[in-house]
Design an enzyme around this catalytic site. Structure first.
Site, PDB file in Angstrom:
ATOM      1  N   GLU A 126     111.520  15.110  66.772  1.00 32.64           N
ATOM      2  CA  GLU A 126     112.312  16.015  67.587  1.00 32.64           C
ATOM      3  C   GLU A 126     113.255  15.429  68.471  1.00 32.64           C
ATOM      4  OE1 GLU A 126     109.171  19.395  67.367  1.00 32.64           O
ATOM      5  OE2 GLU A 126     109.036  18.401  68.960  1.00 32.64           O
ATOM      6  N   HIS A 248     114.926  26.547  76.075  1.00 27.95           N
ATOM      7  CA  HIS A 248     114.955  25.941  74.631  1.00 27.95           C
ATOM      8  C   HIS A 248     116.157  26.230  74.063  1.00 27.95           C
ATOM      9  CE1 HIS A 248     113.969  25.432  70.652  1.00 27.95           C
ATOM     10  NE2 HIS A 248     112.949  24.811  70.942  1.00 27.95           N
ATOM     11  N   ARG A 294     116.778  18.581  75.399  1.00 26.53           N
ATOM     12  CA  ARG A 294     117.097  19.913  75.408  1.00 26.53           C
ATOM     13  C   ARG A 294     117.862  20.379  76.525  1.00 26.53           C
ATOM     14  NH1 ARG A 294     110.798  22.347  74.287  1.00 26.53           N
ATOM     15  NH2 ARG A 294     110.680  21.735  72.048  1.00 26.53           N
ATOM     16  N   HIS A 355     111.815  28.808  78.312  1.00 27.57           N
ATOM     17  CA  HIS A 355     110.972  28.137  77.568  1.00 27.57           C
ATOM     18  C   HIS A 355     109.753  27.735  78.108  1.00 27.57           C
ATOM     19  CE1 HIS A 355     109.145  27.005  73.862  1.00 27.57           C
ATOM     20  NE2 HIS A 355     109.476  25.538  73.955  1.00 27.57           N
ATOM     21  N   ARG A 390     111.121  18.162  80.151  1.00 24.45           N
ATOM     22  CA  ARG A 390     110.033  17.928  79.175  1.00 24.45           C
ATOM     23  C   ARG A 390     110.472  17.396  77.992  1.00 24.45           C
ATOM     24  NH1 ARG A 390     107.347  20.717  75.006  1.00 24.45           N
ATOM     25  NH2 ARG A 390     108.758  22.537  75.324  1.00 24.45           N
TER      26      ARG A 390
END
Length: 543
Positions: A126, A248, A294, A355, A390
């Site tokens: 990811e 997100h 992100r 998110h 994060r």
């Protein structure tokens, strides 16, 4: 004191009260069950929380070509120089053991056959990760974890599941004018009986998740209303880094698809982000393109939408085979198909949405807060792991690692409190409270709050927007405090009260940070400071 059954209709006792029934709360309950009587509170259905909707997976080093050092480095980079490195190393070093515990409990992660003909875990990649290290269960990892843990919890006679209970306020010795400042229990709202009850406990753990419902657009379920953060704040706990709200980048943009997230793993497996005209744009913003962290991807999408006046951007994985897509993303594929979108043939319309809360209640490596006996684990807490942003799939990992650490600390302390006699706790006073026939007022305030938080305290901020937001939230607070004092408790009123409190904390945290870093981007302070520090607020010094 080991009884967890009801003492009376309005009072309960237990060794440990866990507020929240997601991955963190249920993991803690299972670890404590052989040692204590436990009450687990869930304000909605037991399975209805952010864990259930987590698609991507859990990050841990399971490959020989990966390393703990690489995972630590990736986490520190994503956190934009604001992570607590000790917390990062603690979490990453305990990752494999924690994931193995999930596996031993029954969680089924996807496997594949390697070149030697042996089965091994299928690891995906990811954004922000330098290696494939995400263990997953197709694209519904959270559901697999939640249902497995819940099934295990239901088999333990020492765990009492209390569905349909909201925590109203924590009860501490200081509030009762007793020595020290220790947790005693909590006032809780029994939604079915429509009354406030008391739960006395030697230890209380907040595992309530985040606060993304404070924003108009969110990938989170309705229960993510910042309850634990507000409860801890009102009891005197410090809160850190609440300006860092992760948006997100890819939530499905469709009128009939409320809150549906499109996993980070789609981009990890090669999906492209495209403008409405079909051109890619991420390389214009970052050399890592779709695999950038992100915050960068979300700002790029937001920028392109505003620049073009477009309602959405598009996520395209149609260059992969249908067989590959259906195998790896069955939940997403069938959900999109039900809305008339065949992701094997066409791009998916997407928008960013709130998110994850990277800040929260300050804790140590045991999950202990500023109040003795009060713990916080999971998204509600601030461990220092996430810093200013994060890293994908570190969240479920944090839940399990800190649940285990919290359990060890509580187990060591339980013998000292077995014979504890509780102080008398006054019943909830409703003598001056009337029923409200103005639910429309709560709904109006709810919508107003979420809209101005989205407009003024969203992906891109300015000092003027933050000042406007603070003014609006303080007016709302006055109205809600008056409403709360005059009318009977309800689920919507409790959640609104908590959301408004958390909104104020987010705004004040954002106003204190005079730079742009990670998830906090302020047009008035576009540069980064040389020596960044966490933003810490205390209840006494917040005004």
């Amino acid at each position: 004191m080991t009884e967890s059954k009801s003492i009376s209709e309005k009072q309960h006792t237990c060794d440990v009260l866990i507020i929240g029934a997601g991955a963190a709360g249920l993991s803690l309950a299972l670890k404590l069950a052989p040692h204590a009587r436990i009450n687990v509170l869930s304000k909605g259905k037991l399975s209805e929380g952010s864990t259930l909707y987590a698609q991507g997976g859990v990050a841990a080093v399971f490959s020989d070509d990966d390393s703990i050092e690489a995972h630590v480095k990736d986490t520190l980079i994503a956190g934009a120089d604001l992570c607590d490195e000790e917390a990062v190393r603690f979490t990453v070093s305990n990752a494999k053991e924690s994931i193995q515990w999930l596996i031993d409990t029954g969680v089924g992660f996807d496997t594949e056959i390697n070149d030697d003909g042996q089965a091994q875990y299928h690891l995906t990649r990811e954004g922000g990760h330098s290696h494939r290290r995400i263990l997953h269960s197709a694209d519904a990892t959270g559901k697999e974890i939640e249902t497995t843990l819940l099934s295990a919890v239901k088999k333990h006679k020492n765990i009492n599941l209390m569905e349909g209970y909201n925590a109203v306020d924590l009860i501490t010795s200081r509030q009762l004018n007793l020595p020290a400042n220790r947790i005693i229990g909590a006032y809780v709202w029994n939604r079915k009986a429509e009354r406030v009850e008391i739960i006395k406990a030697n230890f209380v753990t907040l595992a309530t998740g985040g606060a993304s419902k404070v924003y108009q657009y969110t990938s989170n379920p309705d229960v993510s209303s910042g309850d634990g953060i507000a409860l801890a704040w009102r009891s005197g706990c410090r809160i850190a880094n609440m300006e860092f709200n992760q948006f997100h980048p890819t939530c499905l943009y469709h009128t009939d698809a409320k809150n549906f997230l499109l996993s980070e793993a789609l981009r990890g497996e090669g999906a492209y982000l495209r403008r409405p005209d079909g051109t890619r744009f991420m390389l214009d913003f970052d050399e890592r393109a779709e695999l950038a962290p992100r915050d960068i991807v979300a700002r790029a999408i937001d920028y392109e939408m505003k620049r073009l006046g477009a309602d959405c951007m598009y996520l395209d994985i149609s260059h992969k085979s249908k067989e590959f897509i259906v195998k790896h993303f069955p939940t997403i594929y069938h959900r999109c198909l039900s809305l008339g979108i065949d992701m094997a043939e066409q791009p998916i319309p997407i928008v960013p949405a709130a998110h994850y809360s990277c800040g929260g209640v300050m804790i140590d490596h045991h999950g202990q807060t500023d109040i003795d006996g009060l713990y916080a684990i999971g998204e509600v807490s601030y461990t220092g792991l996430h810093g200013a942003n994060r890293l994908a799939s570190n969240s479920l990992l944090e839940c399990i690692v800190y649940a285990h650490a919290c359990a060890k600390d509580i187990i060591n302390r339980i013998p000292f409190y077995k014979e504890r006699k509780f102080a008398k706790i006054p019943d909830w006073d409703e003598s001056q409270v009337d029923d409200s026939d103005e639910a429309v007022v709560i709904q109006h305030n709810w919508h107003e709050l979420r809209l101005f938080m989205w407009d003024y305290v969203g992906i891109v901020r300015t000092d003027k927007r933050l000042e406007r937001a603070l003014h609006r939230v303080q007016l709302l607070q006055q109205e809600i405090d008056e409403y709360y004092g005059n009318f009977k408790v309800s689920n919507n009123l409790l959640e609104l009260r908590n959301l408004v409190q958390v909104a104020e904390i987010i705004i004040k945290s954002a106003m204190k940070r005079k730079e742009s870093r990670g998830l906090h981007y302020n047009l008035d302070y576009p540069e980064q400071l040389d020596n960044p520090k966490p933003t810490i607020l205390t209840p006494e010094k917040s005004c």
